[in-house]
Scaffold this active site. Sequence first.
Site, PDB file in Angstrom:
ATOM      1  CG  ASP A  21     -39.321   7.889  32.123  1.00  0.00           C
ATOM      2  OD1 ASP A  21     -39.189   8.005  33.355  1.00  0.00           O
ATOM      3  OD2 ASP A  21     -40.431   7.849  31.559  1.00  0.00           O
ATOM      4  CD  GLU A  53     -37.080   5.616  38.491  1.00  0.00           C
ATOM      5  OE1 GLU A  53     -37.326   6.796  38.167  1.00  0.00           O
ATOM      6  OE2 GLU A  53     -37.278   4.641  37.729  1.00  0.00           O
ATOM      7  CG  ASP A  75     -44.954   8.492  36.203  1.00  0.00           C
ATOM      8  OD1 ASP A  75     -44.437   9.249  35.359  1.00  0.00           O
ATOM      9  OD2 ASP A  75     -44.798   7.262  36.196  1.00  0.00           O
TER      10      ASP A  75
END
Length: 845
Positions: free
Chosen positions: A469, A472, A545
Amino acid sequence: KSNFKKCNQIAFYRYGEFKSATFRIYLPKVLLQVEIYEIEGNIFRLKIDEASPLKARYKVPDVLIKEPTTQKLFISHKEAGILVLSSVNENYKLRVTANPFQVELQSKGETVMSVNSNGLLYFEHLQPPPSDRYTQNEEAASDSSKERQEDLGLWQEKFGSFLDIKAHGPTSVGIDFSLHGYDHVYGIPQHAETLLLKNTSDGDAYRLYNLDIFGHKIHDKIGIYGSVPLLLAHKPNRTSGIFWLNSSETLVDISTKAVHTPSRSAAETAKQRAVPLTDVRWMSESGIIDVFLLMGPTAFDIFKQFAQLTGTQALPPLFSLGYHQCRWNYEDEQDVKAVDAGFDAHDIPYDVIWLDIEHTDGKRYFTWDKKKFQNPRKMQEHLRKKKRKLVVIVDPHIKIDPSYTLYAQAKEKGYFVKDRNGKDFEGICWPGSSCYPDFTNPEVRKWYADQFAFKTYKGSTNILFVWNDMNEPSVFKGAELTMQKDAVHYNNWEHREVHNLYGFYQQMATAEGLIRRSSGKERPFVLARSFFAGSQKYGAVWTGDNTAEWSYLKISIPMLLTINMAGISFCGADVGGFIGDPEPELLVRWYQAGAYQPFFRGHSNMESKRREPWLFGEKNTQIIRRAIRERYVLLPYLYTLFYRAHTAAEPVMRSLWIEFPGKMETFDVENEYMLGKQVSYSLQLELNIFEVAGTFLPWLCVLQIPVFQRGGTVIPLKTSAGKSTEWMIDISYELHVALDAEACAIGELYVDDGHSFQYLHKKQFLYRKFTFHKNIISSSGQYHTTCVVERVIILGFGKQPTSVTASAKDGKKKDVVFTYDTKTFALTLENLALSVDADWEICIS
């Protein structure tokens, strides 16, 4: 929203717009080298770079699986300022015009695509910095030329309180493409947007820049967690694609219009006809122009061409196609055991329970909370006995703590990304102050992969798999909540060059680590939030999300369809919505949708109420149980689809237009889709079900959510669901046969051990074809399994048979018990006990 940029706040976008009309002013200052290649398989490659740059410009590595094999182009015509090149098979011609520079790609005399027809090529060449350039500590000069440079962000760019120092100056590139006859374009994930890409002339361009946007807006062109710079264009007789190989921030402008051309009819030569034309402009902050023109001509050809370049979807282990139960966070070992027991108590199948960041020792990844998870191996052994798995989160940021082994090793070895001053880049994330491994460095990736070894990752076992997770990468309090663009990576490349690759590389290293811990024997499972072209080789992704609202369920369909088009079949959306509390009906509908999507996980955040499937009343528990059980019954078909994705680059989840390319009414449908070519699913949020008359036979209905089987197909199912996939190995099969207008059907079944690479290295697999022709069902293939086909249901059988017999390859025959429903025209054959790994026939008379 103010945390993130609009396009008019991005310097290279404003600069490109400003200079686009006069780009030729810049070309005389730099000699560009233009290369055009034909690659086998109807692909053309256009590369534009500086012929003699001050330093090498960044060229994306590791995404292409190999350097593509080129084919010769032949000069078929030449005159002043014009060169016509022909492909080997002469199906394609490239007409290159010198002034202005333009390339037309023609197929059998028809212009399919043209490059730079709007003259928007620009290429900011590397320059030595001017002696009076701004630095971080200098005061702003007053002369207008400096103000203009600052305004355009040539050497530095401000966003809020953040300053991005561009050590090498402005380096953006861009060019336009015209798609002739096309007004339907798709792709370029990831955006929370419609399936059809929209015109951007009145608003922001589509942005490809991986960002952590909590509760992202719907119908927004801002880039979110992943980026695949692949665009598809479709019209009834052709599909084309553009793959823009650039990992820096990228913007895509789209404009569709009608162009009037002379009629082709000799009797109507004076008339004009309107033909659609879509212009697509690509702009990237840095790098070179390296673009692949995928000529199809079908959508499936495009998928194969893209896979030829970037690889196919990894074949997932079978357990990962089951249901996953996740939450931020399951509190401790007792909570894990209680949730696991709850599934059994309510007779709901599931395969994997997940642990979020709270399972660690103070957000130190590869560790366990000493109080809440005192004996992780014992917990995993408990799950193993239940034939289930565990997934734990491993984010990229590493807590700054000299006593933390992972940090200390990376610090000592110099493995962290640096800031522009040469110090380790520091950012804030879940653990607080953190550093970030430089995954662009192959040595760092090898070191990171080694952390998953059982002897190194204390408390891990071979039923533990991984979730990447925040990759990015997410940097709290950073510009746009991500890493500074002027941070420095391996080989002295700035972060701006590699930003969209960061998550791609972490998933690559993680997958390699899981493979290596088993000495290369076992398939990995890695879920990553951030991705790029080629991420399909390393595992699964999800849409990030999302929120527990109907609109997010609805938008998840086009988002997943778009990701599938971009080569990543193993994708899903968090069932129920990660943020907030879904009303029971929304949760039920989301389970029904998720059961027919490639990756199936329920997930929620720590602010949400607990939402295990049995907490919403008995009626809703029954519906959710049925949806999940249907998923498990469907697994033989779904696993076969993943084998096709792995070997033939066929997307698992498909837009209707892909299967019905000539039916224009399907081109913008986004509430319905195909699972493979056999099954159609409709998310009925409004009463506007699309039907292709005579194409689908009703197969299954859950409440108001219809699932259809396509006529002419055979679908393999299991006769019942087990507690998990591993419990179902010996459960018998059922074949659903839906006849077409000619009373024929065809289907296939793929079977292997479900977890190892034996299918690849030792060809240990079964790939069996089923055909129904002239009232005979036949089966052929090879591989040993003890499973049998127990039942066959034939839909659309026109009359009641008088007898049914089954015969094996050795000639032995037996009578088959059957029932026939005169109202539904369904013929059911029972108690067959036909070996899946043997050839046989069933004759109906």
